[in-house]
Enzyme design. Structure first.
Site, PDB file in Angstrom:
ATOM      1  N   ARG A   1     -88.053 -38.356  40.074  1.00  0.00           N
ATOM      2  CA  ARG A   1     -86.926 -39.293  40.153  1.00  0.00           C
ATOM      3  C   ARG A   1     -85.607 -38.603  40.449  1.00  0.00           C
ATOM      4  O   ARG A   1     -84.657 -39.222  40.911  1.00  0.00           O
ATOM      5  CB  ARG A   1     -86.774 -40.055  38.835  1.00  0.00           C
TER       6      ARG A   1
ATOM      7  N   TYR B   1     -62.971 -31.750  37.385  1.00  0.00           N
ATOM      8  CA  TYR B   1     -62.604 -30.681  36.462  1.00  0.00           C
ATOM      9  C   TYR B   1     -61.900 -31.199  35.232  1.00  0.00           C
ATOM     10  O   TYR B   1     -61.180 -32.173  35.256  1.00  0.00           O
ATOM     11  CB  TYR B   1     -61.789 -29.591  37.155  1.00  0.00           C
TER      12      TYR B   1
ATOM     13  N   LYS C   1     -47.008 -27.935  50.482  1.00  0.00           N
ATOM     14  CA  LYS C   1     -46.702 -27.107  49.304  1.00  0.00           C
ATOM     15  C   LYS C   1     -47.492 -25.800  49.328  1.00  0.00           C
ATOM     16  O   LYS C   1     -46.948 -24.726  49.080  1.00  0.00           O
ATOM     17  CB  LYS C   1     -46.993 -27.901  48.031  1.00  0.00           C
ATOM     18  N   ASP C   2     -48.779 -25.889  49.630  1.00  0.00           N
ATOM     19  CA  ASP C   2     -49.611 -24.688  49.633  1.00  0.00           C
ATOM     20  C   ASP C   2     -49.267 -23.749  50.786  1.00  0.00           C
ATOM     21  O   ASP C   2     -49.392 -22.537  50.659  1.00  0.00           O
ATOM     22  CB  ASP C   2     -51.095 -25.049  49.665  1.00  0.00           C
TER      23      ASP C   2
END
Length: 190
Positions: A27, A136, A170-171
């Protein structure tokens, strides 16, 4: 008692790859992805207060390297719910014997591995498959005023990119590691 979770230590103090057991049949499978008791047994005795879930549509989407400064610093427990990512943590604890060093692991929906990123690390990932979902847990609440970042290409990380990454504004303008005045001090606030 059967091993439900295994911890693989890293060369970076506190960082840990977690490998939950999967029990499968025709399954599909079952896996216990988090248990406060079991995590404490393998040396991760923290309280998580917030869960986050993100989707990155394109291969080569790079998010990071991010951190939150004290007093709102966050530890994270990261896993991939769909697709695949290369997940990276960089030690940014001033005075640490491994300052500026990084470790990375492939986290996929298929392997079920998780990465525990403690306080004092910048964290980021790049997607290896389209429509990758990252789930997370965080040890502190999001606080935009404490956000920090380190430029993704300033730490020597081999991102395994085939071309330029897809970055946020931003990065793409984050400071280089060599210019970082880290808010973390090894053994004090990390």
């Amino acid at each position: 008692m059967e091993d439900i979770m295994k911890r693989k230590k890293s060369k970076l103090s506190g960082l840990a790859l977690i490998i939950p057991s999967r029990f499968g049949d025709h399954r599909g499978f079952f896996a216990e992805t988090y248990s406060n008791k079991r995590y404490a047994e393998i040396g991760i005795d923290v309280d998580f207060v917030q869960d986050n879930h993100s989707l990155s549509r394109e291969i080569g989407t790079l998010r990071g390297l991010h951190y939150q400064a004290p007093p709102m610093a966050q530890g994270k427990l990261v896993r991939c719910g769909r697709g695949a990512i290369f997940d990276v943590a960089v030690d940014i604890r001033r005075g640490s014997p491994t300052y500026g060093q990084w470790e990375g692991y492939e986290l996929t929906a298929d392997n079920g591995h998780q990465l525990y990123v403690p306080l004092g690390f910048a964290h980021g990932f790049v997607t290896l498959k389209p429509d990758s979902e990252i789930i997370y847990k965080c040890t502190n609440y999001y606080a935009s005023e404490t956000e920090g970042a380190v430029c993704w290409n300033s730490c020597g990380v081999d991102w395994f990119l085939k071309g330029n990454p897809i970055l946020s504004d931003k990065d793409s303008t984050a400071p280089m590691l060599k210019d970082l005045d880290s808010p973390f001090i090894f053994g004090e606030n990390s």
